[in-house]
Design an enzyme around this catalytic site. Structure first.
Site, PDB file in Angstrom:
ATOM      1  CD  GLU A 250     -23.574  -4.355  34.070  1.00  0.00           C
ATOM      2  OE1 GLU A 250     -24.408  -5.221  34.352  1.00  0.00           O
ATOM      3  OE2 GLU A 250     -23.885  -3.190  33.753  1.00  0.00           O
TER       4      GLU A 250
ATOM      5  CG  HIS B 170     -26.905  -5.076  31.665  1.00  0.00           C
ATOM      6  ND1 HIS B 170     -26.878  -5.401  33.004  1.00  0.00           N
ATOM      7  CD2 HIS B 170     -28.091  -5.533  31.186  1.00  0.00           C
ATOM      8  CE1 HIS B 170     -28.000  -6.029  33.323  1.00  0.00           C
ATOM      9  NE2 HIS B 170     -28.755  -6.125  32.240  1.00  0.00           N
TER      10      HIS B 170
ATOM     11  N   GLY C 257      -0.595 -22.245  44.068  1.00  0.00           N
ATOM     12  CA  GLY C 257      -1.599 -21.531  43.299  1.00  0.00           C
ATOM     13  C   GLY C 257      -1.479 -20.035  43.542  1.00  0.00           C
ATOM     14  CB  VAL C 258      -2.966 -17.129  41.750  1.00  0.00           C
ATOM     15  CG1 VAL C 258      -2.903 -15.610  41.879  1.00  0.00           C
ATOM     16  CG2 VAL C 258      -2.510 -17.549  40.364  1.00  0.00           C
TER      17      VAL C 258
ATOM     18  CB  SER D  27      -1.947 -20.413  48.795  1.00  0.00           C
ATOM     19  OG  SER D  27      -1.188 -21.070  47.799  1.00  0.00           O
ATOM     20  CB  SER D  28       1.616 -17.912  45.450  1.00  0.00           C
ATOM     21  OG  SER D  28       1.717 -19.287  45.158  1.00  0.00           O
TER      22      SER D  28
ATOM     23  CB  CYS E  69     -30.976  -4.122  34.188  1.00  0.00           C
ATOM     24  SG  CYS E  69     -32.020  -5.239  33.207  1.00  0.00           S
TER      25      CYS E  69
ATOM     26  CB  SER F 191      -1.714 -24.790  46.890  1.00  0.00           C
ATOM     27  OG  SER F 191      -2.026 -23.554  46.273  1.00  0.00           O
TER      28      SER F 191
END
Length: 511
Positions: free
Chosen positions: A171, A169, A225-226, A228-229, A82, A223
């Site tokens: 993508e 585009h 959460g994804v 930090s885990s 583009c 936490s």
């Protein structure tokens, strides 16, 4: 192991991260740099290929983002997308101009492809256009290899110099076989081998962490959460018992979330985990506070204080683990500096924790890659694919002042909601869903008696990145089951409503 690298040069396009993700889906490592990056910096990266992104500007205007002509002399294959094809044409002597009303193209567009290694194996003829300018004359040495009814230069190439450009585009999902075009560029033109996989990342990262941390000690704010885990499990694989995780349970989590975190990380992974039950402390600080930003600030600051107190009991720590991921790095200045994420994206770096260095094991990864790594590491799907949860937790899903009673009501309502979404097979189809408890009571009739109880709001959205979102078209029968169960099973609720606001104009969270 040093991986092959493709650079995405960002000209301000909305799809810069999407392009990078598409490259990585082809098992090729990719980084994003701003178009202001020096030629020296680009050379240092030693890329196998370069992709120019789109952008909202006009290449022919003086103040528009541009690129040094030197980049085209590096001998590295370049693909302009583009605005990327337009700036390539403009810098190399072609002519770019503003399109008239008929020449502007948006959305699905029929295209005619010519012969090019970019289009090898392409059998469809529909692409996704989004442009107001167009190339009137290609630079010397270039050949036009695709066109549409209104765009005479939909693609161009200079095979001798390994320079290619497409006006559309490839993508985006709407571009038929766009993935093949990117694959052709990577494998046929850049000649990459494709050595970037989750397996190779884990192996390389564990080796790197062992060398970096050695027998020193690391501390992680976990936490549940994804990010930090996955960061915690990856670090633990490298240094074992030298990692300690502190999990601050502020009493504002979803139903059973605290127990799940403890079970997974203590029992399954045998990680040194300190769980701090700070519910009373947080609720006391929040008493009588109803303004959303004030609640966020209180929760963030109190988390930091609790984390500092607990970490100081442990003595000196050499490393502080952060769950920073690649979009944070990009947004903080295209890799020049990392955004240091605080727990749950609230608060900041603990000032009184004694550590020497920050370690960010996920800073090269996109969210979908973090999830893949998590699954490879053996983290259960329930945690890996759990919907996003705000740092302040139920503190901002309880609208108005926060009490234990309100949190308990909301926890139960939200648990029913999630249970029904999973039973209906919709949970993974939705980007984020949650219940909220407005500071509103309504009149109802239950068992022939008048009730005056809380209203519960349900929210569900689809999105790719959370920046924009559409409300999810929930099947009526599922909504009916959710509403009936919440009203019948959750004390203190007599009405359920469904939020049908997209973002923008609304935000995903209510506060």
């Amino acid at each position: 192991m040093k991986h092959e690298l493709v650079l995405v040069i960002d000209f301000g396009g909305q799809y810069n991260q999407l392009i990078a993700r598409r490259v990585r889906e082809n098992n090729v490592y990719c980084e994003i740099l701003p178009c202001t990056a020096s030629i020296e910096r680009i050379k240092e990266k030693n890329p196998k290929g370069i992709i120019f992104t789109g952008g909202p500007n006009s290449a022919y205007l003086e103040d528009s983002p541009t690129i040094s002509k030197e980049i085209f002399e590096l001998g590295v294959p370049i693909l302009g997308i583009c605005y990327g094809i337009q700036i390539m044409s403009h810098v190399l002597g072609g002519v770019v101009r503003k399109g008239n009303k008929q020449e502007k193209e948006y959305g699905k567009t029929a295209i005619t492809y010519g012969k090019s290694s970019l289009f090898e194996g392409i059998t469809t003829n529909s692409v996704w256009m989004s442009h107001t300018d167009l190339i009137e004359k290609v630079p010397e040495g270039f050949t036009i290899v695709a066109n549409t009814n209104d765009c005479p230069v939909a693609a161009m190439e200079n095979v001798e110099r390994n320079l290619y450009g497409v006006q559309f585009h490839p993508e985006v999902e709407h571009c038929l076989e766009g993935d093949k075009i990117l694959t052709n560029f990577l494998y046929n033109i850049c000649k990459v081998k494709g050595d970037w996989t989750t397996d190779s990342f884990i192996e390389d990262k564990i080796k790197e962490l062992k060398e970096k941390i050695g027998d020193k000690k690391a501390l992680c704010a976990l936490s549940g959460g994804v990010d930090s885990s996955v960061a915690a499990v990856l670090i633990h694989k490298a240094i074992g018992d030298n990692l300690t995780c502190i999990f601050v349970d502020h009493g504002l989590l979803r139903k059973n979330e605290g127990n799940d975190v403890e079970r997974i990380f203590r029992e399954k992974f045998d990680i040194n985990l300190i769980r701090v039950n700070a519910e009373d402390r947080f609720l006391s600080k929040l008493k009588g506070v109803s303004e959303p930003e004030a609640k966020r600030k209180i929760i963030g600051e109190e988390f930091i204080r609790v984390f500092e107190e607990e970490s100081n009991k442990l003595g000196k720590m050499d490393f502080l683990v952060q769950g920073t991921i690649y979009p944070d790095v990009i947004e903080s200045g295209h890799g020049n500096a990392a955004t240091i994420k605080s727990h749950h994206n609230v608060g900041g770096i603990p000032e009184d924790v004694d550590f020497q260095e920050i370690v960010e094991p996920l800073r090269e990864l996109f969210k979908d890659e973090v999830r893949k790594i998590g699954l490879e590491l053996g983290i259960e799907e329930g945690l890996i694919f759990r919907h996003p949860f705000p740092g302040p937790g139920l503190g901002i899903r309880v609208i108005g002042d926060v009490t234990k009673e309100k949190c308990d009501i909301l926890r139960e309502a939200d648990a029913v909601y999630m249970d029904e979404l999973r039973k209906a097979g919709l949970y993974r189809e939705i980007w984020q869903a949650f219940a909220t408890l407005p500071d509103v009571k309504t009149v109802g009739v239950m068992g022939d008696e008048r009730t005056y109880a809380y209203l519960v709001g349900l929210r569900a959205v689809t999105s790719s990145d959370g920046m924009t979102s559409d409300w999810y078209k929930m099947p009526y029968d599922v909504l009916e089951r959710i509403s009936n169960r919440i009203i019948n099973e959750v004390d203190g609720v007599n009405r359920v409503v469904y939020d049908i606001t997209s973002k923008p104009p609304g935000t995903i969270e209510w506060e």
